[in-house]
Each structure stands twice: as C-alpha cells, then as structure tokens.
Design a protein around this motif. Structure first.
Motif, PDB file in Angstrom:
ATOM      1  N   TYR A 167     -32.767 -30.689 -23.321  1.00 40.40           N
ATOM      2  CA  TYR A 167     -33.118 -29.970 -24.361  1.00 40.40           C
ATOM      3  C   TYR A 167     -32.516 -30.009 -25.834  1.00 40.40           C
ATOM      4  CZ  TYR A 167     -35.228 -26.000 -26.639  1.00 40.40           C
ATOM      5  OH  TYR A 167     -35.717 -25.173 -27.587  1.00 40.40           O
ATOM      6  N   GLY A 209     -34.921 -29.981 -28.740  1.00 42.67           N
ATOM      7  CA  GLY A 209     -35.696 -29.233 -28.362  1.00 42.67           C
ATOM      8  C   GLY A 209     -36.933 -29.697 -27.850  1.00 42.67           C
ATOM      9  N   ASN A 210     -36.821 -30.944 -27.324  1.00 43.58           N
ATOM     10  CA  ASN A 210     -38.362 -31.746 -26.859  1.00 43.58           C
ATOM     11  C   ASN A 210     -38.681 -31.159 -25.523  1.00 43.58           C
ATOM     12  OD1 ASN A 210     -39.633 -34.197 -25.402  1.00 43.58           O
ATOM     13  ND2 ASN A 210     -40.089 -34.005 -27.505  1.00 43.58           N
ATOM     14  N   ILE A 211     -39.742 -30.463 -25.426  1.00 44.19           N
ATOM     15  CA  ILE A 211     -40.248 -29.906 -24.139  1.00 44.19           C
ATOM     16  C   ILE A 211     -40.614 -30.710 -23.016  1.00 44.19           C
ATOM     17  CG2 ILE A 211     -41.784 -28.263 -23.011  1.00 44.19           C
ATOM     18  CD1 ILE A 211     -39.601 -26.791 -24.772  1.00 44.19           C
ATOM     19  N   PRO A 212     -41.443 -31.824 -23.472  1.00 47.92           N
ATOM     20  CA  PRO A 212     -41.773 -32.913 -22.371  1.00 47.92           C
ATOM     21  C   PRO A 212     -40.552 -33.711 -21.849  1.00 47.92           C
ATOM     22  CG  PRO A 212     -43.275 -32.899 -24.254  1.00 47.92           C
ATOM     23  CD  PRO A 212     -42.222 -32.013 -24.775  1.00 47.92           C
ATOM     24  N   THR A 235     -37.693 -32.237 -21.482  1.00 54.75           N
ATOM     25  CA  THR A 235     -36.954 -31.271 -20.659  1.00 54.75           C
ATOM     26  C   THR A 235     -37.557 -31.151 -19.057  1.00 54.75           C
ATOM     27  OG1 THR A 235     -36.193 -29.930 -22.642  1.00 54.75           O
ATOM     28  CG2 THR A 235     -35.931 -28.951 -20.487  1.00 54.75           C
ATOM     29  N   ILE A 236     -39.077 -30.997 -19.449  1.00 51.89           N
ATOM     30  CA  ILE A 236     -39.808 -31.060 -18.105  1.00 51.89           C
ATOM     31  C   ILE A 236     -39.775 -32.249 -17.337  1.00 51.89           C
ATOM     32  CG2 ILE A 236     -42.283 -31.062 -17.356  1.00 51.89           C
ATOM     33  CD1 ILE A 236     -42.913 -29.288 -19.722  1.00 51.89           C
TER      34      ILE A 236
END
Length: 442
Positions: free
Chosen positions: A400, A405-408, A410-411
């Motif tokens: 992250y 802060g890239n959500i994809p 991190t997922i």
C-alpha cells in the motif's frame, strides 16, 4: 537426503566464499547505510504527490509552495546517493584490510580511503556537461557535476572508484618508505594524515593519467564507458522478467541451504533496483507515467511475504492443517517476526533449511508470486511501485505504501498470500505423515 547433502556440500563453500568476499561485502554494507535516506526521500515524494501538489487538497488549503520541500529532500538524499556509497565502500574495504591484518592499523585511517574514493569518483566525471536552460535550449557548461552522476545513476562509477581507489591506497600504504615519519608526540590524527599523504597523491596520479588518456583518445567519459560496458547490460538483466525470476530463485535456493540469498546477491541487484525505484519516484513526483516494474519494493511486496521463502504462508498453513504440536509451537513463536518479514525463526526453527519437504515450495513460491505480479502490473491491473517502505513493513501495508495507496496492488498481495498458503498445505500434511510414519517405525 543424499541428494540434498551432496548439493549442500558443493554449494555451501562457494556461497560462503561469495558472502565473505571483501569487495562484495563492502558494496553490500555501503548500500545498507543509505537505506534511511532513501526512506526519507520516499516519504516526502509521497507527501508532495498526494498532498502538496494535489489539486483537490489545494482547493481548500494552498500547500503548493511546500513542493519545494520535497525537492530539497530529494537533492539531499537520492541526489547524492552515489557519493555516499562511494565513500562507504572506501571506508568498509579499508577497514576489512585492517581487521584481517592485511595492513597495520597504526598510522592508517579508513576515513582517508573514503575521502580518496570520492575524489577518484569526481576525477572520472566529465569536466563539461550538456545542460538544459530555463528557456528550453541546451548549452555546454563547465565547473558543474550533473546530479545524474551523483545519484543512483552514478552508482557503478561510485563502486568502481571506491574499489579501485582503496585497493591502490592500501597497496601503497604498505610501503614504509612512502610514509612521512613524525615524532611520537604528534596526535594520531595528524600522523595518519601525513602517513597517507604520499600514497594518496600516488593513487590520484596513477588513476588520473589513464583517465585523461582514455577520455582524450576515445572522446568518451569514464561514466559513458562504464555505462555501455557494465551498467546497461546488468540493469537490463536484473530488471527484466527473466533476470528477476532467475535471481529470485537463486536467492531462495540459497536460503533453503541456510544462506541469506538476498544478502549474497545484493551487490549485483541493489544498484539497478535503486536506479529503477528512483526513476519511478521522480516520475511520480512530476505526475508522469511510471517507467519501471521491477525494483526492490516490487520484490519485497510480492516475493517476500513474511521473509525469504514467503514464510508467513507456511506459518498460516501450519495453523490450519498441522497436527503436530511441535510445529504449531514453533509457528506461534515465529509468527510475530514473520509479520515483520523476519524469516529466520521459522526457517531454522522448523526447520525449512535442509528439509527435503519444505525446501521445494520455499524455493519456488516467491518466484511464482513475482511472475503473477509482473503480468498483472504489466497489463495495468495493479499499480507500480513509487516509494520505498522499510523492509520490515508488514505484508500488505508495504504494498500500500510503496504503490502510494494502490488498492488493487494491495489486494493482490493478500491473494498471493492465500495462494501460497494453499500451496504449502500439502507439504505441511506430507511432513505430518512422514513424522507419524517415522514414529510408528520407532
């Protein structure tokens, strides 16, 4: 077990020798010292891109002037990275000679070796450079040193200057006839300075003459020659998908034999990876397309989940399916260190090292993760790395932060962790079965 033992007998002496090789250890330790500065630069670049230069934030509070703060931080850290590495290589390498009795510590100061290394680095730089003026035109300028040669782009010149200068300095310092003897009452700092006077002058002359001859005859600068012959080919390999997977496999392969693979390979991988992440950080700060996929944060975020061999997944698999209380007890002890990417407790406590069952997944899973992450990043599903989080940053949080802060992305990290757990589960069950069979025979 016989195959494992044979591999160990052949591999361990070679890997141990590489791990203790003086030039490689000097380079590796020099990079380690610079990590806090790189982290500081990452923090301010993220602040600049997400807050100081963010148009939405500036609608409410004008913080645009603080963008210069990020520029100052970058110039003071990443902008002088090669200088710091060069100095530390000189200090580390000369200290190795002193500690190993190759040169007498009396009248010898490693600080002189560090300073001399930096002097040689600048001696190798071109005396004139092409610069871009504020009106967009280009011009030849003299009396300046380009930041492209003092930042991560100049690391190979820095390493070459540090090793060459220190080796020559140590060689000349061994001759008593080249030392200026002073009375016993002279302070040690002054005595060491005079002792190194003639050796340092000789080193500068010995290097300056061929540098002048080469640059005059070839019309190329030393950085240009090193870049063409070494830096570009090595960078191309380290940052390529094939090179990334090859080096990661070698790193984890060494790990399962009890050797810190990433540490052994760091003299080869660190410089290209630092240059890669600095280019990404610069592009991110200027709101440009992020150029590189492979770098240190990429490897750490996807290939080192819980440390080398992705040990966090093994610990979770043990909690889920292991019936052996001894395994569960070790997993409990290793859980917290693994959260912070410290693999040694589970790697040596279970053990994974020299264990024919766990060696296979531990050596292969990180490379599999990186292949998946590379493909998804390349096609644009997940974001690229634009900052460096400390290596002890927990799984997911590291991704992250490193991707701003890239959500994809991190997922994806957590999906890879789940995949790794599924891969480890059959091996944990197999280890349980082998243990039960052995106990039955006993």
């Amino acid at each position: 077990m016989k195959i494992v033992d044979k591999l160990s007998d052949k591999l361990l002496p070679i890997a141990t020798k590489l791990n203790n090789q003086r030039h490689l250890t000097s380079i590796r330790d020099s990079f380690i010292v610079t990590m806090p500065l790189i982290m500081a630069a990452s923090i301010f670049i993220l602040l600049n891109a997400l807050i100081f230069s963010n148009a939405w934030v500036n609608q409410f509070v004008d913080l645009s002037q603080l963008a210069n703060l990020a520029t100052l931080m970058n110039n003071a850290t990443l902008g002088i990275l090669a200088i710091l590495v060069c100095y530390n290589i000189g200090v580390n390498l000369s200290t190795w000679y002193v500690n190993n009795g190759r040169i007498s510590a009396s009248g010898f100061n490693s600080i002189n070796a560090g300073g001399l290394s930096v002097a040689l680095m600048f001696l190798m730089m071109p005396v004139t450079s092409q610069v871009t003026l504020t009106n967009g035109k280009t011009a030849e300028a003299t009396g300046i040193f380009m930041q492209s040669l003092t930042s991560s782009s100049g690391l190979f010149v820095a390493m070459f200057a540090g090793i060459l200068g220190t080796e020559l300095f140590v060689h000349f310092s061994q001759y008593d006839k080249l030392k200026i003897k002073l009375p016993d009452g002279v302070p040690p700092a002054v005595a060491s300075t005079f002792n190194s006077l003639i050796p340092e002058v000789l080193v500068l002359i010995v290097v300056a003459v061929p540098v002048y001859a080469i640059t005059t005859l070839s019309k190329l600068s030393i950085p240009d020659i090193i870049n063409t012959a070494i830096q570009t080919p090595l960078r191309g390999f380290v940052l390529s998908p094939v090179g990334m997977i090859f080096l990661q496999f070698i790193s984890d392969f060494l790990w399962v034999f009890g050797l810190h693979g990433s540490s052994i390979l760091s003299p080869i991988t660190t410089a290209p990876q630092l240059q890669s992440i600095q280019e990404n950080m610069t592009a991110f700060a200027h709101h440009q397309a992020i150029p590189n996929i492979v770098n240190g944060p990429f490897i750490g975020s996807y290939g080192l989940l819980g440390g080398g061999g992705c040990m966090m997944a093994l610990i979770i698999a043990i909690f889920l399916v292991s019936k052996l209380e001894a395994q569960k007890s070790i997993a409990k002890l290793a859980l917290v260190p693994s959260v912070f990417n410290i693999a040694e407790p589970i790697m040596f406590g279970l053990p994974v090292v020299m264990n024919p069952i766990f060696m296979i997944p531990a050596a292969l899973i990180p490379s599999l993760n990186l292949v998946i992450a590379y493909v998804l990043t390349n096609i644009g599903i997940v974001g690229r790395m634009v900052a460096m989080a400390p290596w002890i940053t927990p799984t997911g949080i590291q991704t992250y932060v490193s991707t701003a802060g890239n959500i994809p992305a991190t997922i994806l990290t957590f999906l890879l962790l789940a995949l790794d757990v599924l891969i480890y589960i059959p091996f944990v069950m197999a280890s349980n079965k082998v243990k039960s069979t052995n106990e039955a025979k006993a």
